[in-house]
Write a protein that holds these residues in place. Structure first.
Motif, PDB file in Angstrom:
ATOM      1  N   ARG A 339       1.016  -1.098  -0.006  1.00  0.00           N
ATOM      2  CA  ARG A 339       0.054   0.069   0.243  1.00  0.00           C
ATOM      3  C   ARG A 339       0.699   1.260   0.112  1.00  0.00           C
ATOM      4  NH1 ARG A 339      -4.493   1.759   3.822  1.00  0.00           N
ATOM      5  NH2 ARG A 339      -5.896   3.179   2.277  1.00  0.00           N
ATOM      6  N   SER A 340       0.641   2.250  -0.715  1.00  0.00           N
ATOM      7  CA  SER A 340       1.105   3.634  -0.786  1.00  0.00           C
ATOM      8  C   SER A 340       2.377   3.597  -1.279  1.00  0.00           C
ATOM      9  CB  SER A 340       1.010   4.279   0.594  1.00  0.00           C
ATOM     10  OG  SER A 340      -0.190   4.084   1.010  1.00  0.00           O
ATOM     11  N   ALA A 341       3.013   2.498  -2.005  1.00  0.00           N
ATOM     12  CA  ALA A 341       4.430   2.314  -2.419  1.00  0.00           C
ATOM     13  C   ALA A 341       4.599   1.920  -3.754  1.00  0.00           C
ATOM     14  CB  ALA A 341       5.112   1.624  -1.584  1.00  0.00           C
ATOM     15  N   GLY A 342       5.353   2.449  -4.449  1.00  0.00           N
ATOM     16  CA  GLY A 342       5.538   1.998  -6.031  1.00  0.00           C
ATOM     17  C   GLY A 342       6.343   0.654  -6.075  1.00  0.00           C
ATOM     18  N   CYS A 343       6.363   0.139  -7.308  1.00  0.00           N
ATOM     19  CA  CYS A 343       7.229  -1.000  -7.459  1.00  0.00           C
ATOM     20  C   CYS A 343       8.747  -0.666  -7.395  1.00  0.00           C
ATOM     21  CB  CYS A 343       6.999  -1.765  -8.439  1.00  0.00           C
ATOM     22  SG  CYS A 343       7.323  -0.926 -10.182  1.00  0.00           S
ATOM     23  N   GLY A 344       9.179   0.568  -7.249  1.00  0.00           N
ATOM     24  CA  GLY A 344      10.588   1.020  -7.462  1.00  0.00           C
ATOM     25  C   GLY A 344      11.299   1.222  -8.625  1.00  0.00           C
ATOM     26  N   PHE A 345      10.468   0.787  -9.861  1.00  0.00           N
ATOM     27  CA  PHE A 345      11.159   0.980 -11.235  1.00  0.00           C
ATOM     28  C   PHE A 345      10.589   1.567 -11.956  1.00  0.00           C
ATOM     29  CE2 PHE A 345      12.770  -2.849  -9.019  1.00  0.00           C
ATOM     30  CZ  PHE A 345      14.055  -2.736  -9.258  1.00  0.00           C
ATOM     31  N   GLU A 346      11.011   2.477 -12.770  1.00  0.00           N
ATOM     32  CA  GLU A 346      10.506   3.273 -14.240  1.00  0.00           C
ATOM     33  C   GLU A 346      10.781   2.746 -15.489  1.00  0.00           C
ATOM     34  OE1 GLU A 346      10.145   7.138 -13.288  1.00  0.00           O
ATOM     35  OE2 GLU A 346      10.141   7.191 -11.165  1.00  0.00           O
ATOM     36  N   THR A 347      10.021   2.901 -16.380  1.00  0.00           N
ATOM     37  CA  THR A 347      10.496   2.619 -17.712  1.00  0.00           C
ATOM     38  C   THR A 347      11.726   3.196 -17.789  1.00  0.00           C
ATOM     39  OG1 THR A 347       8.025   2.846 -18.271  1.00  0.00           O
ATOM     40  CG2 THR A 347       9.447   2.818 -19.984  1.00  0.00           C
ATOM     41  N   GLY A 348      12.632   2.587 -18.528  1.00  0.00           N
ATOM     42  CA  GLY A 348      14.091   2.964 -18.910  1.00  0.00           C
ATOM     43  C   GLY A 348      14.970   2.672 -17.962  1.00  0.00           C
ATOM     44  N   ASP A 349      14.571   2.225 -16.735  1.00  0.00           N
ATOM     45  CA  ASP A 349      15.632   1.853 -15.607  1.00  0.00           C
ATOM     46  C   ASP A 349      16.222   0.577 -15.924  1.00  0.00           C
ATOM     47  OD1 ASP A 349      14.660   4.023 -14.267  1.00  0.00           O
ATOM     48  OD2 ASP A 349      13.529   2.714 -12.898  1.00  0.00           O
ATOM     49  N   LYS A 350      17.610   0.736 -15.639  1.00  0.00           N
ATOM     50  CA  LYS A 350      18.440  -0.586 -15.800  1.00  0.00           C
ATOM     51  C   LYS A 350      18.153  -1.575 -14.606  1.00  0.00           C
ATOM     52  CE  LYS A 350      21.263  -1.254 -18.793  1.00  0.00           C
ATOM     53  NZ  LYS A 350      21.074  -2.223 -19.788  1.00  0.00           N
ATOM     54  N   ALA A 351      17.952  -2.839 -14.700  1.00  0.00           N
ATOM     55  CA  ALA A 351      17.560  -3.585 -13.640  1.00  0.00           C
ATOM     56  C   ALA A 351      18.071  -4.955 -13.600  1.00  0.00           C
ATOM     57  CB  ALA A 351      16.038  -3.850 -13.369  1.00  0.00           C
ATOM     58  N   GLY A 352      18.385  -5.720 -12.428  1.00  0.00           N
ATOM     59  CA  GLY A 352      18.745  -7.046 -12.557  1.00  0.00           C
ATOM     60  C   GLY A 352      17.593  -7.784 -12.149  1.00  0.00           C
ATOM     61  N   ILE A 353      17.617  -9.099 -12.978  1.00  0.00           N
ATOM     62  CA  ILE A 353      16.573 -10.092 -12.287  1.00  0.00           C
ATOM     63  C   ILE A 353      16.993 -11.302 -11.674  1.00  0.00           C
ATOM     64  CG2 ILE A 353      14.799 -11.712 -13.414  1.00  0.00           C
ATOM     65  CD1 ILE A 353      14.717  -9.788 -15.861  1.00  0.00           C
ATOM     66  N   ALA A 354      16.807 -11.439 -10.310  1.00  0.00           N
ATOM     67  CA  ALA A 354      17.290 -12.369  -9.546  1.00  0.00           C
ATOM     68  C   ALA A 354      16.242 -13.821  -9.663  1.00  0.00           C
ATOM     69  CB  ALA A 354      17.398 -12.010  -8.087  1.00  0.00           C
ATOM     70  N   ILE A 355      17.023 -14.978  -9.946  1.00  0.00           N
ATOM     71  CA  ILE A 355      16.245 -16.082 -10.116  1.00  0.00           C
ATOM     72  C   ILE A 355      16.744 -17.106  -9.008  1.00  0.00           C
ATOM     73  CG2 ILE A 355      15.854 -18.158 -11.555  1.00  0.00           C
ATOM     74  CD1 ILE A 355      16.320 -16.051 -13.959  1.00  0.00           C
ATOM     75  N   GLY A 356      15.825 -17.225  -7.934  1.00  0.00           N
ATOM     76  CA  GLY A 356      16.246 -18.221  -6.922  1.00  0.00           C
ATOM     77  C   GLY A 356      16.636 -19.784  -7.233  1.00  0.00           C
ATOM     78  N   ASP A 357      16.849 -20.328  -6.184  1.00  0.00           N
ATOM     79  CA  ASP A 357      17.243 -21.843  -6.199  1.00  0.00           C
ATOM     80  C   ASP A 357      16.416 -22.567  -6.776  1.00  0.00           C
ATOM     81  OD1 ASP A 357      19.897 -21.725  -5.904  1.00  0.00           O
ATOM     82  OD2 ASP A 357      19.930 -22.593  -3.947  1.00  0.00           O
ATOM     83  N   ASP A 358      15.014 -22.302  -6.264  1.00  0.00           N
ATOM     84  CA  ASP A 358      13.798 -23.236  -6.817  1.00  0.00           C
ATOM     85  C   ASP A 358      12.770 -22.448  -7.927  1.00  0.00           C
ATOM     86  OD1 ASP A 358      12.519 -25.549  -6.683  1.00  0.00           O
ATOM     87  OD2 ASP A 358      11.234 -24.799  -4.958  1.00  0.00           O
ATOM     88  N   ALA A 359      13.351 -21.801  -8.566  1.00  0.00           N
ATOM     89  CA  ALA A 359      12.452 -21.045  -9.467  1.00  0.00           C
ATOM     90  C   ALA A 359      12.223 -21.451 -10.710  1.00  0.00           C
ATOM     91  CB  ALA A 359      12.761 -19.340  -9.351  1.00  0.00           C
ATOM     92  N   ALA A 360      13.292 -22.210 -11.119  1.00  0.00           N
ATOM     93  CA  ALA A 360      13.171 -22.612 -12.694  1.00  0.00           C
ATOM     94  C   ALA A 360      12.916 -23.983 -13.020  1.00  0.00           C
ATOM     95  CB  ALA A 360      14.500 -22.162 -13.396  1.00  0.00           C
ATOM     96  N   GLN A 361      12.349 -24.635 -14.284  1.00  0.00           N
ATOM     97  CA  GLN A 361      12.294 -25.811 -14.429  1.00  0.00           C
ATOM     98  C   GLN A 361      12.644 -26.029 -15.786  1.00  0.00           C
ATOM     99  OE1 GLN A 361      10.338 -28.164 -12.844  1.00  0.00           O
ATOM    100  NE2 GLN A 361      10.185 -29.695 -14.558  1.00  0.00           N
ATOM    101  N   VAL A 362      13.138 -27.288 -16.079  1.00  0.00           N
ATOM    102  CA  VAL A 362      13.734 -27.409 -17.435  1.00  0.00           C
ATOM    103  C   VAL A 362      12.455 -28.194 -18.191  1.00  0.00           C
ATOM    104  CG1 VAL A 362      15.369 -28.604 -18.828  1.00  0.00           C
ATOM    105  CG2 VAL A 362      16.089 -27.755 -16.485  1.00  0.00           C
ATOM    106  N   LEU A 363      12.220 -28.050 -19.443  1.00  0.00           N
ATOM    107  CA  LEU A 363      11.067 -28.417 -20.253  1.00  0.00           C
ATOM    108  C   LEU A 363      11.773 -29.502 -21.080  1.00  0.00           C
ATOM    109  CD1 LEU A 363       9.169 -25.272 -21.668  1.00  0.00           C
ATOM    110  CD2 LEU A 363       8.733 -26.707 -19.706  1.00  0.00           C
ATOM    111  N   ARG A 364      10.744 -30.438 -21.418  1.00  0.00           N
ATOM    112  CA  ARG A 364      10.913 -31.659 -22.026  1.00  0.00           C
ATOM    113  C   ARG A 364      11.046 -31.456 -23.607  1.00  0.00           C
ATOM    114  NH1 ARG A 364      10.115 -37.162 -20.281  1.00  0.00           N
ATOM    115  NH2 ARG A 364       9.343 -36.460 -18.354  1.00  0.00           N
ATOM    116  N   ASP A 365      10.855 -30.201 -23.905  1.00  0.00           N
ATOM    117  CA  ASP A 365      10.829 -30.241 -25.561  1.00  0.00           C
ATOM    118  C   ASP A 365      12.222 -30.148 -26.383  1.00  0.00           C
ATOM    119  OD1 ASP A 365       9.628 -26.781 -25.889  1.00  0.00           O
ATOM    120  OD2 ASP A 365      11.427 -27.652 -24.762  1.00  0.00           O
TER     121      ASP A 365
END
Lengths: 365, 266
Positions: A339-365
């Protein structure tokens, strides 16, 4: 996936259904096998034309398979006419008998089974109570609302105490609010009656919220069977991942599989851990999926980096579209809103994407 | 605001409508009026009387022809309705398949073939059978009437079935009804107004037929319409008007019933 205990209510074994002949032949079901356990809320999920309704019709007996077996508690019912199968259906159009009252509709199945009048009457009363329709028992079905018709259709199908209840997109004709109500109602009825439900829908949200297990279907095949969590968090292939919810697809080279986990090296050079389905041995390049809410947008360096291209506010959360550095791919990150807080990013910002240990799945295709 | 186009506001619309109505109904009104004429003329008024109705109702030939007409119409309409019901079930209760349009055409063929052709064909066909079997009873007329009544009975029944969801019978079968029970308990009760409508339409069509009857009938097998035709050849008295008026009244009653029955429960 370990086999869980419990009897199978329905076993579909190698069922094919071909419509047309010769060059015009189309396989609506292409050698499908699946087991549905007793007392389970089982959902057949897929886009229209995937074969889910065909499979339901084969179980109901409105059509017969071109090949294969359908077992009901061990007996092959594939070639029995519908009136000889202890299985009842709730139709998409409800198909209530317009020349009968609500009570007569509910009692029809029992009457056809030759039950004594007193028993039919008692059971109809019980059913009316179960679906909370006592006050409309003597109405014609044309004099009640869509939601009420839905309840009558359910009561009618449940009254003969079928071994399996089949539901063919029964909620699709209802408006949003009524649909939500009926979803809860259906779960309640299933718990209360202990009957195995097989539910057909194209609505992934409906499938996730209601089912014990889901079979995802496409082009006449079952692609994956599992709990809603399995289906959502561990999609087996691209279609399942894409059909259910939103997903980011990444290309990675896979190495070092151990205990169902692999090291996946992304194009950016970063290495993340990704889970791999049992018995699947990806070689070299493979597609890895990350759900938008399992990634985190950070200032500074992380596994991936890019430029914020769009910030979309959704009330409960915000979707941030990031154009990845060194490629043209978009990556979507979903962040819970405070509540009452933005997401902290705006269009044009440089940002990093953190992917945790249990966030990804390998697909079978 | 610009007025939207309406055919009722085009010049001459009212005039054309009036002319059509007069042309349609005036002769009938004149016919009915002269049925009550005291004088033995269909064009000169001689005062009000019911004597032509009385004489028609005492005319042995009229009574004989009327009874025969009713007998043929009742049997032929019933047989045609049974056949039409079965045909309608067979052509609507399955998903469409190749060849279905051809079957529709075959069933409705009597509507397309000129009556005179059917009449001549039946005359030749039945005369052979008469020679072989020696039978010359009402059977031929009943068979012929049944045949040309089928499409008239078929149309309202099929219309009713097409508005009936196929999943109703499926639901009945799903709820343990055998095909016969499903038909008895679900299809037939819902189809009933269509069947009644078909029956009445077939009855009126049979009652009214001249051309085919004229060709098929043996001596002494006049129906009411062929009797009237025969009388007119010998000069007209208001008795014909009286018979026509009674006939008209009967048709109006049946068609009105047909209208209400076919509208029921929609």
């Amino acid at each position: 996936m370990p086999e869980q205990p419990g009897k199978n209510a329905i076993e579909v074994r190698g069922v094919r259904k071909v419509f047309g002949a010769g060059d015009a032949a189309v396989a609506a079901l292409d050698t499908v096998s699946v087991s549905i356990r007793e007392n389970e809320f089982f959902t057949l999920l897929g886009p229209s034309g995937c074969g889910k309704t065909t499979l339901l019709r084969l179980i109901a007996g409105f059509d017969y398979p071109s090949a294969g077996e359908i077992l009901l508690y061990g007996d092959d019912i594939a070639l029995l006419p519908p009136f000889k199968r202890p299985v009842n259906t709730v139709f998409q159009s409800y198909a209530l008998f317009p020349h009968m009252t609500v009570s007569q509709n509910i009692g029809f199945g029992l009457e056809m089974l030759g039950k004594p009048k007193a028993e039919v009457k008692a059971r109809v009363a019980e059913m009316l109570k179960l679906v909370r329709m006592e006050h409309l028992a003597s109405r014609r079905t044309s004099q009640i609302s869509g939601g009420q018709q839905q309840r009558v259709a359910l009561a009618r199908a449940l009254a003969p105490q079928p071994k399996v209840l089949l539901l063919d997109e029964p909620l699709s004709a209802l408006d949003y609010k009524l649909r939500k109500e009926m979803q809860i109602e259906l779960k309640r009825l299933q718990n209360q009656t202990g009957i195995t439900f097989i539910f057909v829908t194209h609505d992934q949200e409906e499938a996730l919220t209601m089912s014990d297990r889901i079979a995802v279907m496409s082009s006449g095949k079952i692609l994956q069977v599992g709990s809603p969590w399995d289906i959502y968090d561990k999609p087996a292939d691209r279609f399942v991942a894409d059909f259910i919810g939103e997903t980011n697809f990444l290309t990675a080279s896979i190495a070092g599989i151990e205990n169902g986990k692999a090291r996946a090296t992304l194009k950016s050079g970063a290495t993340i851990t990704a889970s791999v389905a049992d018995g699947f041995q990806p070689k070299g390049e493979a597609t890895v999926v990350v759900r938008p809410e399992h990634a985190k947008l950070v200032k500074g360096k992380a596994e991936l980096s890019g430029t914020v291209e769009n910030v979309v506010y959704f009330g409960t959360d915000t979707h941030i579209h990031v154009r990845l550095d060194g490629s043209d791919d978009l990556f979507i990150v979903r962040q819970q809103n405070a509540r009452s807080a933005g997401c902290g990013f705006e269009t044009g910002d440089k940002a990093g994407i953190a992917i945790g240990d249990d966030a990804a799945q390998v697909l079978r295709d | 605001m610009a007025k939207s186009f309406s055919i009722r506001h085009q010049p001459g619309f009212t005039t054309i409508a009036a002319v059509c109505f007069v042309a349609l109904y005036m002769p009938i009104i004149v016919l009915v009026v002269y049925a009550f004429n005291e004088a033995p003329s269909t064009s000169e008024w001689g005062g009000f009387s019911l004597k032509w109705f009385q004489s028609a109702s005492q005319n042995a030939q009229v009574i004989d022809a009327t009874l025969r007409s009713f007998q043929i119409a009742a049997i032929a309409a019933t047989l045609a309705t049974i056949a039409a019901t079965m045909a309608a079930l067979a052509t609507t209760r399955t998903p469409p398949y190749p060849g279905l349009t051809f079957k529709y055409a075959m069933i409705n063929q009597p509507l397309m073939v000129p009556e005179i052709v059917t009449g001549v064909a039946l005359l030749i066909f039945f005369s052979r059978i008469k020679i072989f079997t020696g039978y010359s009873g009402l059977g031929y007329l009943i068979a012929a009437h049944t045949a040309f009544c089928i499409p008239f009975a078929y149309l309202p029944i099929r219309a009713r079935l097409e508005n009936m969801d196929l999943s109703l019978e499926r639901a009945a079968a799903d709820l343990y009804a055998t095909p016969w029970q499903a038909f008895r308990r679900v299809t037939l009760p819902l189809l009933w107004p269509g069947i009644l409508a078909g029956l009445m339409l077939a009855f009126v069509i049979s009652l009214d037929d001249v051309v085919i009857t004229e060709f098929v009938k043996s001596g002494g097998q006049d129906t009411l319409p062929t009797y009237m035709l025969g009388q007119i050849r010998r000069g007209i008295t208001p008795e014909i008007n009286a018979i026509s008026t009674a006939f008209l009244l009967l048709s109006v009653v049946i068609v009105t019933l047909f209208f209400f029955v076919s509208r029921k429960r929609d």
